[in-house]
Design an enzyme around this catalytic site. Structure first.
Site: not given
Ligand code: UFG
Length: 333
Positions: A120, A144
């Site tokens: 990841t 994680y």
């Molecule tokens: N976001 C929102 N609202 C939501 C969900 C997400 O604004 O309801 C934003 C988050 O703050 C972020 C972006 O959308 O800026 C993407 O968020 P996600 O939750 O879709 O994904 P992440 O980037 O947090 O997570 C991903 C992978 C994880 C990994 C991570 C590494 O899914 O497995 O990247 O930082 F660990």
């Protein structure tokens, strides 16, 4: 096409079930080992054999390797919720690190020489330089990411000691669903942006919360590199081909398109595709979120024949939406 079978852990889950399809479509035989804690049997293509069990169960895994003539492992099983890893780190070290240690041990003991690992972008933490390359410092900011990095390190050491090679694929933001509608993201309690947005589009939620408007990005919202899950699955099949063709080499590759979209741009795409105006509620930053995470993907492009086929945000949203509708139908919602 290979003579032996590929053992896919977590093959009843989101990314694993897409990899199963990609392997089958490429002519491989597939055995899935999944404990069905978050996966679903209906996501596993019936051409694959599904073995329900724990990947730490060495008798079960070694039996499956022997019975099916397994030559390679693709390891998707694991826990993936970043905030949960902060409150329950030992769950992550058990399900991700310790379980991987058992699985790698079963592979070595069974003479299975190729291993593809779901790693990841969380292994980088908050990178100072974006796009982030594979050689950037690995400074995970949550258990994680650490649990995944520890598995990468085990693989490195095992490859140095045994007749064994591996490919660690560091995923950026995986989204979308099989364009033929055969599988998609189905786990309850979604936290991923595109999944949440398409749930809102079909009326399962009444708004989407935007976490953070004060990042150092063009519009202040978080920027991510969204990769279509079918493109990601295809990268696994190509990685397998490389591991078989070049047994002395192991690789660590970023999986992303090398382009970032902000939360607002993603939600604009969802509005465009659905012809809706989904309510956005702006809120504080989510704990532990990086501002911008975009892959430097030059290495995967140099190393594998793989080329992105679905590098299109609207297309990713369309496929995610189609699966969300189908899932609601399947579940009678
Ligand atoms: N976001 C929102 N609202 C939501 C969900 C997400 O604004 O309801 C934003 C988050 O703050 C972020 C972006 O959308 O800026 C993407 O968020 P996600 O939750 O879709 O994904 P992440 O980037 O947090 O997570 C991903 C992978 C994880 C990994 C991570 C590494 O899914 O497995 O990247 O930082 F660990």
């Amino acid at each position: 096409m290979s003579d032996g079978a590929v053992l896919v852990t977590g093959g009843a889950g989101y990314i694993g079930s897409h990899a199963v399809l990609a392997l089958l479509d490429a002519g491989h035989r597939v055995v899935v080992v999944d404990n069905l804690s978050t996966g679903f049997p209906f996501l596993v293509d019936p051409r694959a054999t599904l073995v329900q069990g724990e990947i730490e169960d060495e008798a079960l895994v070694r039996g499956a390797m022997r019975d099916h003539g397994v030559i390679a492992v693709m390891h998707f099983a694991g826990s993936i919720i970043v905030p949960e890893s902060v409150t329950d780190p030992l769950k992550y070290y058990r399900n991700n690190t310790v379980a991987s240690r058992s699985l790698i041990g079963s592979a070595v003991a069974s003479g299975v020489r190729h291993f593809i690992f779901s790693s990841t972008a969380a292994t980088y933490g908050m990178p100072e330089i974006v796009p982030v390359s594979e050689d950037s410092p690995k400074l995970p900011i949550n258990p994680y990411g650490t649990s995944k990095l520890m598995t990468e390190l085990m693989l490195r050491d095992v490859a140095a000691a045994h007749d064994f090679n591996y490919c660690a694929l560091r995923y950026f933001n995986v989204a979308g669903a099989d364009p033929q509608g055969r599988t998609g993201q189905s786990t309850a309690g979604a936290t991923h942006l595109i999944k949440i947005a398409v749930e809102a589009a079909i009326g399962k939620r009444d708004h989407v919360t935007v976490f953070g408007t004060d990042y150092d990005t063009a519009d202040g919202t978080g920027v991510r590199d969204y990769i279509h899950v079918s493109d990601l699955a295809a990268a696994h099949v190509d990685a397998l081909g490389l591991l078989i063709a070049r047994p002395g080499e192991s690789h660590t590759l970023n999986c992303g398109y090398g382009r970032g979209y902000s939360v607002n741009e993603v939600l604009d795409a969802v509005d465009r595709v659905t012809n809706l105006k989904i309510e956005r509620r702006y809120a504080e930053r989510r704990l532990g979120d990086a501002g911008e995470l975009v892959a430097d993907n030059r290495r995967i492009l140099e190393t594998l024949p793989w080329r992105p086929k679905r590098d299109d945000l609207d297309g990713i949203v369309k496929d995610a939406l189609a699966w969300e509708r189908k899932l609601a139908e399947i579940r009678g919602e």
